[in-house]
Design a protein around this motif. Structure first.
Motif, PDB file in Angstrom:
ATOM      1  N   ILE B 692      20.870  31.085  39.296  1.00 15.02           N
ATOM      2  CA  ILE B 692      20.200  31.211  40.585  1.00 15.02           C
ATOM      3  C   ILE B 692      21.190  31.598  41.684  1.00 15.02           C
ATOM      4  O   ILE B 692      20.818  32.162  42.703  1.00 15.02           O
ATOM      5  CB  ILE B 692      19.479  29.891  40.914  1.00 15.02           C
ATOM      6  CG1 ILE B 692      18.345  30.159  41.876  1.00 15.02           C
ATOM      7  CG2 ILE B 692      20.425  28.866  41.439  1.00 15.02           C
ATOM      8  CD1 ILE B 692      17.451  28.967  42.051  1.00 15.02           C
ATOM      9  N   ALA B 693      22.463  31.322  41.460  1.00 14.51           N
ATOM     10  CA  ALA B 693      23.447  31.548  42.520  1.00 14.51           C
ATOM     11  C   ALA B 693      24.157  32.889  42.396  1.00 14.51           C
ATOM     12  O   ALA B 693      25.144  33.139  43.056  1.00 14.51           O
ATOM     13  CB  ALA B 693      24.468  30.409  42.541  1.00 14.51           C
ATOM     14  N   GLU B 699      26.782  39.085  41.153  1.00 16.09           N
ATOM     15  CA  GLU B 699      27.726  38.665  42.193  1.00 16.09           C
ATOM     16  C   GLU B 699      27.223  37.357  42.793  1.00 16.09           C
ATOM     17  O   GLU B 699      26.030  37.189  43.032  1.00 16.09           O
ATOM     18  CB  GLU B 699      27.819  39.725  43.295  1.00 16.09           C
ATOM     19  CG  GLU B 699      28.537  40.987  42.865  1.00 16.09           C
ATOM     20  CD  GLU B 699      29.976  40.724  42.438  1.00 16.09           C
ATOM     21  OE1 GLU B 699      30.637  39.856  43.043  1.00 16.09           O
ATOM     22  OE2 GLU B 699      30.427  41.375  41.480  1.00 16.09           O
ATOM     23  N   PRO B 700      28.144  36.421  43.045  1.00 15.53           N
ATOM     24  CA  PRO B 700      27.715  35.140  43.598  1.00 15.53           C
ATOM     25  C   PRO B 700      27.073  35.300  44.977  1.00 15.53           C
ATOM     26  O   PRO B 700      27.486  36.152  45.762  1.00 15.53           O
ATOM     27  CB  PRO B 700      29.000  34.329  43.690  1.00 15.53           C
ATOM     28  CG  PRO B 700      30.109  35.258  43.402  1.00 15.53           C
ATOM     29  CD  PRO B 700      29.560  36.450  42.725  1.00 15.53           C
ATOM     30  N   VAL B 701      26.047  34.496  45.253  1.00 14.47           N
ATOM     31  CA  VAL B 701      25.395  34.558  46.557  1.00 14.47           C
ATOM     32  C   VAL B 701      26.020  33.567  47.534  1.00 14.47           C
ATOM     33  O   VAL B 701      25.575  33.451  48.668  1.00 14.47           O
ATOM     34  CB  VAL B 701      23.869  34.294  46.447  1.00 14.47           C
ATOM     35  CG1 VAL B 701      23.222  35.325  45.561  1.00 14.47           C
ATOM     36  CG2 VAL B 701      23.588  32.899  45.954  1.00 14.47           C
ATOM     37  N   VAL B 702      27.027  32.808  47.078  1.00 15.18           N
ATOM     38  CA  VAL B 702      27.705  31.867  47.965  1.00 15.18           C
ATOM     39  C   VAL B 702      29.185  32.256  48.057  1.00 15.18           C
ATOM     40  O   VAL B 702      29.609  33.219  47.440  1.00 15.18           O
ATOM     41  CB  VAL B 702      27.570  30.409  47.453  1.00 15.18           C
ATOM     42  CG1 VAL B 702      26.140  29.950  47.542  1.00 15.18           C
ATOM     43  CG2 VAL B 702      28.084  30.282  46.036  1.00 15.18           C
ATOM     44  N   TYR B 703      29.937  31.484  48.838  1.00 18.09           N
ATOM     45  CA  TYR B 703      31.369  31.790  48.999  1.00 18.09           C
ATOM     46  C   TYR B 703      32.175  31.040  47.958  1.00 18.09           C
ATOM     47  O   TYR B 703      32.025  29.830  47.811  1.00 18.09           O
ATOM     48  CB  TYR B 703      31.856  31.360  50.380  1.00 18.09           C
ATOM     49  CG  TYR B 703      31.193  32.083  51.509  1.00 18.09           C
ATOM     50  CD1 TYR B 703      31.711  33.276  51.986  1.00 18.09           C
ATOM     51  CD2 TYR B 703      30.055  31.568  52.093  1.00 18.09           C
ATOM     52  CE1 TYR B 703      31.101  33.937  53.028  1.00 18.09           C
ATOM     53  CE2 TYR B 703      29.433  32.220  53.136  1.00 18.09           C
ATOM     54  CZ  TYR B 703      29.970  33.410  53.601  1.00 18.09           C
ATOM     55  OH  TYR B 703      29.364  34.062  54.630  1.00 18.09           O
TER      56      TYR B 703
END
Lengths: 494, 723
Positions: B692-693, B699-703
């Motif tokens: 989900i991330a 590519e990651p949706v968070v940092y």
């Protein structure tokens, strides 16, 4: 609508959320030192068993009671985690005795009339029971049961609140029940993402429009169904099943079907058999005794040197490993049910975003269309619009790595006046091996806000404020005593 | 004078001549088991055949004798039930009461019977596997290395003699192979009836399928130690699919069941039956809907239905029934849209969106099952045709003789299929295998042993895999001949090429156990034959390692052959800078020899094949950040202890024909393959962040990355998600 001015007070020294919004009539420009015209409290909690938990909470409750004069226009509870609501149940309910609450806002997940919420609560309830039973069983295996039950060794109950065994404190579930009870059903509003904004209650003309962004109604956003092709429903059903079974398996024997085999099929108590001081059977003992002695010896590596010993293959605690997995999953699921609110400081103007502990699924859902009467409707205003107008961001989940989206989140917060607030105590988090604040996110927050990040464990960076951004005079800190440190940090959001 | 046994008898010599036992050992030890599981005994269709016997060869003099547990050469069953706080008496299969009645009778409520059943089924699975592989198998252990801050970092590895089985390890709806304990942990749980707790327990250790499945996981890990660490979407899928394939093909060794089901289904193996599905009780109770096998059979059925749906109406009905999109299905009376129909057909094939290991593994099982059924149908076509005029028409039962012959052919075909699948394990790359490569391995291994293919088994396999969309990466023709691994390019070989390539290596290795002296172990016992084998494997491995590590003027060619860094830093033929992200010591790149095994296989017509199989592997630091990757590739890590975001491995499996010492194949995964590195990077990101991330590009949706979580029990989790 009259001009409203808002000052946001973040209580310091808590690994937990507690925000007091003080609302003033804007004309003439209000003196922020005075008692405000309306008060909104968003969450009130501290991580269980963190140092000085009780003292810290007590001074926060005192300060809230003094500041609001014993009456809050609105309390917002974002989700059922101890570090967000523990304060309402602290010190034998001092909060609820001293402070009158006019209205209570909760997420739809707390709505007793909502069917989805009922199913969700059943799942969470079973998971909580499983975790509790699991802790009890683990503690029972521990040489010092009381110490283990206190949880220092386990930490599994950090967020669901103290076990029944602990005194004078309520678990999270019951805190919410007490809160609802105190406020009364007529004064409770359950919020879900909707086409219409809601207005905060309070004196005439002192309301703010609030857009409810989360928690999502869609199961696939509420849970993380993983990589499987199967739908969220199937996943949810499997989770329910697992939680129910775990609760049943971890419960003490008298609450279950008992032992799996009839006692006439030879079985022996492990405590006796696995005791290293167990004497060997003698020649007169039965052949069965000798066979058992041999197999137990193989299991415990009796008489083997370090090199040959096979202790690594024992399974004493593996059956309980489910409890910790379940606890982690429960924590993250509960975080994701966070009520996320975007407060408009003026119509179509600047926004304060309170993201509670929303996880990735919750964030992603803000950008989904709404389903109204079976039809999909675009959100008005859109999440991207709200994010672009955000000037105060309450950072999600104490700045953990997966509670602030990148491209669909922080990168959309392009307002030059952006300020971030992080309720975190890094030292406490690190002791639990939590990376809060997460390094890369924190670095990006500093960049986006030009250093205007207010933290619960630091004095405000006054130098970072001023032209061209918001003025340093909008930031204040309340000193505290030497042991507990500063009490709060305030920022005049408008 | 009172006599005691402890005192030596004056005429002891006389008695010692009497020998131990005047009787020969039996050839087999027969043990009773459920053919399926306890539930099958309550079902009228299966009750008659649920009582099954497994025959295991009597312990040989060079093996560890069977002791209570049961504990034998390959398996030790230890019945600790920590959830109940109990240990159960171990069953003694040498007890005369049990020898006289083929072990304990079937009994759900007797833990000692459970011990007997897990032992019998696991042993049967191991022996079938070992026979196909042509060599002794060992089990593997992963030893976690704990870093200073309590994180688990790399793991080291060791060979383990005996697989441990805990029949009642956990109270959960789960059973799993634990690589860290080299053990199978079976769960049991209260039966759940309509959401209510029933006063009954379900034991996963009483299901043949589950026992065979978990044992196969353990054996596969023993053969390929990296197989449990996923590096691409196929790694875990292969583990699940292979384990279910083994379990499925085992069904066709149960003679009674086979005869009964062949009679009931009139010889058709593709119809849904207890032969080709998971046994009822656990299928239901475990809700293993996501199990690879279940998924596989759904696919086989769906295929048949798609083929049968020739009218638009039928097609639309099928589309509606299988609808899985969030929007409502198209109306029943509409014409089926091309798009929907194509999407439905695509469902039975492998696609990049099939990510869940059980779903993906199911496609492998479906392909193998399809190939098996085709082979069976070809073998029995004449028999079926012969009986047609005799009027085995609708409603008439097949004559028992025909059933007998069909059953025989089915079990032959299943045995053959199993051997093909298992043999191929020596022909796959040592790391990062894909399902397409597995197909090539099956075809190559079979061609090596059975050069001609009169019954077209290889075509059947290639066709079945193609129909499931399992194809090798390179756009190869799917004709079996082009699927065979390429011969090594003579130009690539060091100048010692041809037959003499390994002349300096081969003489220093030990190939045979025959005539080797067995040593005494630390505890004074004589080692068993397998223990001696393990010792020799170790020695060969270290000889090969030293031989490879020695500097050689043609190391550039060796490096190309193996696909890894092999040249010293300052080698005079070095053309590009050394890859610093692999480990170096004293100017030499570190290379690992994962295994060096001698396999002797025999084909169906007595063909013999002796091979030396060597796996050489190197690891390289992998980073999510491409700039960081470049920096470390060029300049090395800041410290050797630094943990990279992931480990990227390369290397080769070498197959050497021992008849002429010639290198037959090099199955290679190069260490500097940029596309493969990028693929693994994306895969690892998805793994680390969770589906989900990451966005559509992985590519990651968070940092930043979350801390690496070490999955202590990878299979436990795989199975929970499947439920």
């Amino acid at each position: 609508m009259t001009d409203v001015r808002v000052t946001v007070r973040m209580y310091s020294g808590l690994l937990g959320d507690c925000f007091l919004l003080r609302l003033f009539r804007g004309d003439p420009e209000p003196e922020r030192e005075r008692k405000a015209d309306a008060h909104i409290l968003i969450d009130c909690g501290i991580l269980q068993r963190s140092a000085g938990e009780k003292d810290r909470m007590a001074r926060v409750v005192d300060d809230i009671a003094d500041t609001c004069g014993g009456r809050l226009d609105l309390v917002v509870v974002t989700h059922e985690h101890y570090d967000h609501i523990g304060g309402f149940g602290a010190a034998g309910g001092a909060f609820l005795q001293r402070i009158k609450i006019d209205r209570l806002w909760l997420a739809w997940t707390e709505d007793p009339a909502d069917e989805d919420a009922q199913r969700l609560r059943a799942l969470m309830g079973d998971s909580q029971r499983a975790v509790r039973f699991g802790i009890e069983r683990l503690a029972a295996l521990h040489p010092n049961r009381e110490w283990a039950l206190e949880g220092e060794a386990l930490g599994l109950d950090d967020f669901i609140g103290p076990l029944a065994a602990a005194q004078n404190q309520l678990p999270a579930r019951e805190i919410i029940a007490a809160l609802k009870d105190k406020v009364g059903p007529g004064a409770i509003t359950y919020l879900k993402p909707a086409a219409e904004a809601v207005r905060t209650p309070g004196p005439e003309g002192l309301g703010l429009d609030v857009v409810v962004l989360g928690p999502p109604k869609a199961l696939n956003r509420l849970f993380q169904p993983g990589a499987t092709k199967k739908g969220a429903e199937t996943y949810f059903a499997a989770r329910q099943d697992e939680a129910r079974l775990a609760a049943r398996s971890f419960a003490a024997d008298e609450e279950t079907a008992g032992k799996p085999f009839d006692a006439r099929h030879r079985q022996l108590d492990e405590a006796t058999l696995l005791d290293p001081d167990l004497p060997a059977p003698c020649r007169g003992d039965s052949a069965a005794a000798h066979k058992l002695w041999e197999i137990v010896g193989r299991y415990t590596s009796r008489g083997l040197g370090v090199e040959d010993a096979e202790g690594w293959r024992r399974i004493d605690n593996d059956w309980l490993s489910g409890a910790s997995g379940l606890a982690l999953q429960l924590d993250s699921d509960t975080n994701n049910t966070s009520l996320v609110l975007a407060f408009e400081l003026s119509p179509g103007g600047e926004v304060m975003l309170f993201a509670a502990d929303a996880q990735v699924g919750n964030w992603l859902s803000w950008h989904d269309p709404l389903i109204v009467d079976g039809k999909s409707v675009d959100r008005q205003p859109s999440a991207a619009d709200l994010l672009s107008r955000t000037t105060l961001y309450k950072v999600g989940h104490h700045c953990s790595h997966n509670a602030t989206l990148r491209a669909l989140g922080l990168e959309l917060m392009t307002h030059p006046d952006l300020v971030a607030m992080i309720p975190v105590v890094e030292e406490v988090a690190n002791r639990r091996r939590w990376r809060m604040p997460a390094a890369q996110l924190y670095a990006r927050l500093l960049e986006r806000t030009s250093g205007r990040v207010l933290r619960g464990d630091r004095s405000p960076p006054f130098d970072a404020f001023g032209e061209p951004g918001p003025d340093a005079s909008r930031v204040r800190e309340k000193p505290g005593d030497a042991t507990l440190g500063p009490l709060w940090i305030e920022y005049d959001a408008s | 004078m009172p006599s005691t046994a402890a005192e030596p008898h004056q005429d002891g010599m006389i008695w010692s001549k009497a020998g131990a036992s005047p009787y020969p050992d039996p050839a087999m030890r027969w043990l009773r088991v459920y053919a399926f599981d306890p539930q099958a005994s309550a079902d009228i269709d299966t009750a008659g055949v649920n009582n099954s016997l497994i025959g295991l060869p009597w312990d040989a003099p060079w093996e560890k004798p069977l002791t209570p547990g049961p504990c034998g050469e390959y398996i030790e069953v230890i019945d600790h039930d920590p959830a109940s706080g109990l240990l159960y008496d171990p069953v003694d299969l040498n007890d005369r009461s049990l020898l006289g009645q083929s072990g304990l009778p079937l009994a759900e409520g007797r833990p000692q019977f459970h011990q007997q059943m897990v032992y019998a089924v696991a042993m049967k699975t191991i022996l079938a596997f070992e026979r196909a592989l042509g060599r002794h198998i060992f089990f593997a252990r992963e030893i976690p290395r704990i870093t200073a801050d309590g994180q688990i970092s790399q793991r080291s590895y060791e060979m383990v003699q005996r697989l441990r089985i805990y029949p009642h390890a956990i109270r959960r709806k789960n059973a799993y192979y634990s690589p860290a304990k080299t053990a199978i942990l079976f769960g049991y749980f209260p039966a759940d009836e309509d959401g209510q707790a029933a006063d009954r327990w379900v034991f996963t250790c009483l299901s043949q399928d589950i026992i065979a499945h978990e044992t196969a996981h353990a054996m596969l890990h023993g053969v390929h130690r990296r197989s449990i660490q996923p590096s691409n979407p196929d790694t875990r899928a292969f583990h699940e699919g292979f384990a279910d394939t083994v379990a499925l093909l085992q069904h066709f060794t149960l003679e009674d069941v086979l005869r009964q089901q062949i009679a009931a289904n009139r010889g058709d193996l593709r119809k849904r039956s207890i032969l080709n599905s998971l046994a009822g009780q656990f299928g239901r109770a475990l809700r293993r809907k996501g199990g690879a096998l279940r998924e596989a059979l759904k696919l086989v059925e769906l295929d048949a239905e798609i083929a049968a749906a020739t009218t638009d109406f039928d097609r639309q009905a099928l589309i509606r029934r299988e609808w899985d999109k969030p929007v409502p299905p198209p109306p029943a009376n509409d014409m089926p849209s091309e798009e929907d129909w194509a999407a439905l057909r695509q469902r039975t094939r492998l696609s990049p969106d099939t990510r869940e290991p059980h779903d993906r593994g199911g496609i492998l099982v479906a392909a193998v099952f399809d190939a098996f059924a085709t082979i069976y149908e070809r073998r029995t076509r004449d028999l079926m045709r012969l009986t047609e005029p005799a009027g085995a028409g609708p409603g008439r039962e097949l004559p028992p003789e025909l059933v007998e012959r069909l059953a025989h052919e089915a079990s032959r075909a299943a045995d053959h299929m199993l051997r093909m699948c298992v043999r191929a394990l020596d022909y796959v790359p040592p790391v990062d295998m894909t399902l397409g490569e597995y197909l090539r391995a099956i075809i190559t291994a079979d061609r090596d042993l059975v050069p001609d293919d009169p019954l077209c088994y290889r075509i059947a396999v290639a066709q079945a895999f193609r129909r499931r969309g399992i194809v090798p990466d390179a756009s190869l023709s799917m004709a079996p001949d082009s699927l065979v691994w390429d011969d090594p390019d003579p130009g690539d070989l060091p100048s010692l090429a041809g037959g003499d390539l390994f002349t300096s290596l081969l003489p220093i290795l030990t190939y045979s156990l025959d005539g080797q002296p067995r040593r005494k172990k630390r505890n004074g016992d004589l080692e068993t034959l397998r223990e001696m084998n393990a010792r020799i494997v170790h020695r060969n491995q270290s000889e090969i390692h030293d031989w490879l590590a020695a500097e050689h003027p043609e190391d550039d060619k060796w490096a190309r052959l193996f696909g890894i860094e092999m040249m010293s830093e300052d080698h005079d033929r070095r053309e590009r800078a050394p890859l610093r992200s692999v480990r170096w010591t004293k100017g030499q790149p570190v290379v690992q020899v994962y295994s060096a095994r001698v396999a002797r296989r025999s084909g169906p017509d007595g063909q013999e094949l002796s091979q030396l199989i060597i796996q050489v592997v190197q690891k390289r630091r992998g980073y999510f950040d491409k700039d960081r990757q470049k920096t470390v590739d060029a300049g090395g890590p800041p410290a050797q202890e630094e943990e990279p975001d992931f480990w990227f491995r390369g290397g080769a499996t070498l197959l050497i024909d021992l008849r002429d010492g010639r290198l037959r194949y090099v199955v290679r995964k190069t260490i500097d393959d940029a596309a493969r590195l990028e693929a693994q990077r994306r895969f690892e990101q998805r793994l680390r962040f969770g589906a989900i991330a990451v966005d559509a590009e992985d590519e990651p949706v968070v940092y930043g990355a979350p801390p690496a979580v070490d999955v202590v029990e990878p299979f436990a989790i795989a199975h929970m998600n499947a439920s």
